[in-house]
Design a protein around this motif. Structure first.
Motif, PDB file in Angstrom:
ATOM      1  N   SER A  30       0.876  -1.198   0.068  1.00 58.60           N
ATOM      2  CA  SER A  30      -0.157   0.021   0.132  1.00 58.60           C
ATOM      3  C   SER A  30       0.859   1.145  -0.051  1.00 58.60           C
ATOM      4  O   SER A  30       0.308   2.343  -0.127  1.00 58.60           O
ATOM      5  CB  SER A  30      -1.002   0.009   1.319  1.00 58.60           C
ATOM      6  N   ASP A  31       2.099   1.200   0.030  1.00 63.37           N
ATOM      7  CA  ASP A  31       2.912   2.236   0.029  1.00 63.37           C
ATOM      8  C   ASP A  31       3.221   2.767  -1.326  1.00 63.37           C
ATOM      9  O   ASP A  31       3.956   3.923  -1.701  1.00 63.37           O
ATOM     10  CB  ASP A  31       4.412   1.878   0.641  1.00 63.37           C
ATOM     11  N   TYR A  32       2.719   1.965  -2.386  1.00 62.46           N
ATOM     12  CA  TYR A  32       3.038   1.977  -3.896  1.00 62.46           C
ATOM     13  C   TYR A  32       1.700   2.204  -4.718  1.00 62.46           C
ATOM     14  O   TYR A  32       0.886   1.621  -4.415  1.00 62.46           O
ATOM     15  CB  TYR A  32       4.103   0.849  -4.310  1.00 62.46           C
ATOM     16  N   ALA A  33       2.028   3.049  -5.611  1.00 62.78           N
ATOM     17  CA  ALA A  33       1.118   2.998  -7.032  1.00 62.78           C
ATOM     18  C   ALA A  33       1.611   2.065  -7.644  1.00 62.78           C
ATOM     19  O   ALA A  33       2.786   1.375  -7.681  1.00 62.78           O
ATOM     20  CB  ALA A  33       1.289   4.293  -7.806  1.00 62.78           C
ATOM     21  N   MET A  34       0.580   1.462  -8.426  1.00 62.27           N
ATOM     22  CA  MET A  34       0.856   0.470  -9.376  1.00 62.27           C
ATOM     23  C   MET A  34       0.540   0.703 -10.910  1.00 62.27           C
ATOM     24  O   MET A  34      -0.662   1.507 -11.030  1.00 62.27           O
ATOM     25  CB  MET A  34      -0.002  -0.890  -8.960  1.00 62.27           C
ATOM     26  N   ALA A  71      -7.470  -2.491 -10.404  1.00 63.53           N
ATOM     27  CA  ALA A  71      -7.846  -2.700  -9.175  1.00 63.53           C
ATOM     28  C   ALA A  71      -6.645  -3.058  -8.357  1.00 63.53           C
ATOM     29  O   ALA A  71      -5.658  -3.637  -8.819  1.00 63.53           O
ATOM     30  CB  ALA A  71      -9.343  -3.383  -9.171  1.00 63.53           C
ATOM     31  N   ARG A  72      -6.859  -3.027  -6.887  1.00 59.08           N
ATOM     32  CA  ARG A  72      -5.952  -3.689  -6.189  1.00 59.08           C
ATOM     33  C   ARG A  72      -6.760  -3.945  -4.666  1.00 59.08           C
ATOM     34  O   ARG A  72      -7.879  -3.216  -4.498  1.00 59.08           O
ATOM     35  CB  ARG A  72      -4.828  -2.611  -5.904  1.00 59.08           C
ATOM     36  N   ASP A  73      -5.972  -4.894  -4.057  1.00 57.70           N
ATOM     37  CA  ASP A  73      -6.577  -5.371  -2.839  1.00 57.70           C
ATOM     38  C   ASP A  73      -5.098  -5.558  -1.885  1.00 57.70           C
ATOM     39  O   ASP A  73      -4.312  -6.130  -1.908  1.00 57.70           O
ATOM     40  CB  ASP A  73      -7.210  -6.523  -2.788  1.00 57.70           C
TER      41      ASP A  73
END
Length: 120
Positions: A30-34, A71-73
């Motif tokens: 969660s510290d990173y954009a993807m 999306a992300r989890d």
């Protein structure tokens, strides 16, 4: 450091769907954009989509808008690229990438890629 591993690629007919996953390990995801990128045979790697660290901001290239969803989890340390209504021109190796900045000029961390082939 973040390690990224893509999965979910494969062969699909035009009009079909695939969901790519990007599993992250190492530092806090969660510290990173993807971002997701792709490279077709004989072409340069191109940006496809990106998502901010909290999932609240996304951006897509015009070629995939309305068909792909990023999306992300963060609880699962996994990012996704849902690809619908696939076209033969979507055929490429797809890579996920991560960076502490949203939409950096160059992403710092990269996966090894997963092949997506769309037959006509």
């Amino acid at each position: 450091q973040v390690q990224l591993a893509e999965s979910g690629g494969g062969l699909v007919q035009a009009g079909g769907s695939l969901r790519l996953s990007c599993a992250a390990s190492g530092r806090t995801f969660s510290d990173y954009a993807m971002g997701w990128f792709r490279q077709a045979p004989g072409k340069e790697r191109e940006f496809v989509a990106t998502i901010a660290w909290n999932g609240e901001i996304t951006y897509y290239i015009d070629a995939v808008k309305g068909r792909f969803t990023i999306a992300r989890d963060n609880a699962k340390n996994t990012g996704y690229l849902q690809m619908n209504r696939l076209k033969p021109e979507d055929t490429a190796v797809y890579y996920c990438a991560a960076d502490s900045q949203y939409r950096p000029r160059v992403y710092r961390y990269w996966g090894q890629g997963t092949q997506v082939t769309v037959s006509s």
